[in-house]
Design an enzyme around this catalytic site. Structure first.
Site, PDB file in Angstrom:
ATOM      1  N   ASP A  23      -2.189   3.597  -8.651  1.00 12.65           N
ATOM      2  CA  ASP A  23      -3.167   2.931  -9.527  1.00 12.65           C
ATOM      3  C   ASP A  23      -3.339   3.565 -10.910  1.00 12.65           C
ATOM      4  O   ASP A  23      -4.381   3.415 -11.528  1.00 12.65           O
ATOM      5  CB  ASP A  23      -4.549   2.875  -8.838  1.00 12.65           C
TER       6      ASP A  23
ATOM      7  N   HIS B 132      -5.019  -4.618  -8.509  1.00 12.94           N
ATOM      8  CA  HIS B 132      -5.973  -3.760  -7.793  1.00 12.94           C
ATOM      9  C   HIS B 132      -7.349  -4.440  -7.823  1.00 12.94           C
ATOM     10  O   HIS B 132      -7.768  -4.928  -8.869  1.00 12.94           O
ATOM     11  CB  HIS B 132      -6.039  -2.380  -8.454  1.00 12.94           C
TER      12      HIS B 132
ATOM     13  N   LEU C  38       0.781  -1.239   0.000  1.00 14.33           N
ATOM     14  CA  LEU C  38       0.000   0.000   0.000  1.00 14.33           C
ATOM     15  C   LEU C  38       0.810   1.286   0.000  1.00 14.33           C
ATOM     16  O   LEU C  38       0.253   2.368   0.024  1.00 14.33           O
ATOM     17  CB  LEU C  38      -0.966   0.002   1.198  1.00 14.33           C
TER      18      LEU C  38
HETATM   19  C1  GAR Z   1      -5.766  -7.960  -2.902  1.00 10.40           C
HETATM   20  O1  GAR Z   1      -7.151  -8.107  -3.076  1.00 10.40           O
HETATM   21  C2  GAR Z   1      -5.237  -6.818  -3.746  1.00 10.40           C
HETATM   22  O2  GAR Z   1      -5.961  -6.618  -4.921  1.00 10.40           O
HETATM   23  C3  GAR Z   1      -5.416  -5.644  -2.809  1.00 10.40           C
HETATM   24  O3  GAR Z   1      -5.043  -6.147  -1.555  1.00 10.40           O
HETATM   25  C4  GAR Z   1      -5.447  -7.516  -1.464  1.00 10.40           C
HETATM   26  C5  GAR Z   1      -4.318  -8.317  -0.841  1.00 10.40           C
HETATM   27  O4  GAR Z   1      -4.770  -9.590  -0.528  1.00 10.40           O
HETATM   28  N1  GAR Z   1      -4.618  -4.535  -3.222  1.00 10.40           N
HETATM   29  C6  GAR Z   1      -5.022  -3.267  -3.130  1.00 10.40           C
HETATM   30  O5  GAR Z   1      -6.092  -2.952  -2.639  1.00 10.40           O
HETATM   31  C7  GAR Z   1      -4.034  -2.243  -3.681  1.00 10.40           C
HETATM   32  N2  GAR Z   1      -4.641  -0.956  -3.764  1.00 10.40           N
HETATM   33  P1  GAR Z   1      -3.772 -10.754  -0.147  1.00 10.40           P
HETATM   34  O6  GAR Z   1      -2.862 -10.236   0.958  1.00 10.40           O
HETATM   35  O7  GAR Z   1      -4.634 -11.866   0.336  1.00 10.40           O
HETATM   36  O8  GAR Z   1      -2.990 -11.127  -1.374  1.00 10.40           O
END
Ligand code: GAR
Length: 188
Positions: free
Chosen positions: A143, A102, A83
């Protein structure tokens, strides 16, 4: 060719990427870079015997971090739930060699502060009929890099942020690794 995964969450995408590339002839996951000390992704790294390092803001926003990536011979970076804004020295060093995922159909529902559950809450609040995933190259804005791949899913009236997150995670796990592979084959 060696990948570093940057993550700060549970690490389900990281786990799937490691699984996908295990035993791969050309592509190896060499490192996981984490910016939260208690992130679940540390467990994923441990279970899979992939080195993981914790970084703080001072070291991440200092160009000498490239030396760390050099030590692990990193050629490609994958952001899987990471992030922090990527500093420009890193964007330049990994141009077209850094992908982010994303959990929405960019350019909608992106930008600073839009991550995880917050994205799904906003999608549901706005009564969207569909959402999905976006895989894109990383530039200096949140993004906004060039989009490589999107896939949609339906948002039903019964969906909650939790059920929508589950649908999105399924799409992510199904597609992210193969798109990484495709982009890496193209880049090298
Ligand atoms: C995922 O859904 C990804 O798309 C999101 O964080 C999650 C991580 O999940 N990313 C964002 O929101 C970036 N802006 P994970 O730790 O289970 O892989």
């Amino acid at each position: 060719v060696n990948i570093a995964i940057f993550a700060s969450g549970t690490g389900t995408n990281a786990a799937e990427i490691i699984r996908y590339f295990k035993g791969h002839n050309d592509i190896h996951v060499n490192l996981i870079v984490v910016n939260k000390s208690h992130a679940g992704v540390f467990k994923v790294a441990e279970n899979n015997q992939v080195p993981a390092i914790l970084i703080n803001k001072d070291s991440f926003y200092n160009e000498s971090f490239l030396e760390v990536l050099g030590d692990y011979k990193i050629d490609f970076i994958v952001l899987a739930g990471f992030l922090w804004l990527i500093p420009s020295y890193l964007v330049k060093a990994f141009e077209h060699k850094m992908l982010n995922i994303h959990p929405a159909l960019l350019p909608k529902y992106g930008g600073k502060g839009m991550y995880g559950e917050k994205v799904h809450q906003a999608v549901i609040q706005n009564k969207e009929k569909e959402s999905g995933i976006t895989i894109h190259f990383v530039n200096e804005q949140f993004d906004e890099g060039e989009i490589v791949f999107q896939e949609k899913c339906e948002v039903s009236e019964l969906d909650t942020p939790t059920t929508l997150a589950q649908k999105i995670h399924q799409l992510e796990h199904k597609n992210f690794s193969r798109i990484i592979e495709k982009v890496m084959n193209h880049a090298n």
